[in-house]
Design an enzyme around this catalytic site. Structure first.
Site: not given
Ligand code: TYD
Length: 138
Positions: A52
């Site tokens: 992302h």
């Molecule tokens: P995601 O953005 O896929 O993690 P990464 O990019 O670090 O691999 O996030 C995984 C899940 O966690 C998604 O459902 C969103 C949630 N999340 C939160 O609720 N709060 C946060 O601060 C973060 C980073 C993720």
């Protein structure tokens, strides 16, 4: 924004025979106020995290344990950065796509973020991110 705008920041540990210490204060060792901290751990070595980009959020990533790679993409170019030192942070500005991969078995990625969690700040689809990134660079 270009992949060259992401940079490594040296954290200057307080070295001690009892063990080293690194300090990070908002708007001092990092160029933003820290509004959120999270960390990735127990990441399988064949797994990819991230995938992302952010409209507004800045981050610093630190390999507080083990190692992993960050692949940055500005819509045109890609750049791979390997992190393996707890006294180095990778500063990632807005509008860079990132993927985290090749975690070692003990790899822990600490993330310091300039904003609270806001799903509206995310590009989660690469093509939409690329369109916006290329339009901004024209
Ligand atoms: P995601 O953005 O896929 O993690 P990464 O990019 O670090 O691999 O996030 C995984 C899940 O966690 C998604 O459902 C969103 C949630 N999340 C939160 O609720 N709060 C946060 O601060 C973060 C980073 C993720």
């Amino acid at each position: 924004m270009s992949v060259a705008d992401a940079r490594i920041l040296e954290l200057k540990p307080i070295v001690d025979a009892r063990g080293h210490l690194c300090v990070i204060e908002g708007a001092q060792q990092v160029p933003f106020e820290i509004k959120r901290v999270y960390y990735l751990y127990d990441v399988p070595t064949n797994s990819t995290r991230g995938g992302h980009a952010h409209r507004k959020l800045h981050q610093m990533l630190i390999a507080v344990s083990g190692r992993f790679d960050v692949v940055l993409d500005d819509g045109r170019e890609r750049r791979r950065v390997s992190l393996s030192r707890p006294d180095q942070g990778l500063l990632i500005p807005t509008m860079l796509w990132r993927e985290l991969e090749r975690f070692s078995y003990n790899g822990i990625c600490l993330v310091l973020a300039s904003e609270h969690y806001d799903e509206a700040d995310y590009f989660r689809e690469y093509e939409a991110f690329q369109r916006e990134a290329l339009a901004n660079r024209r």
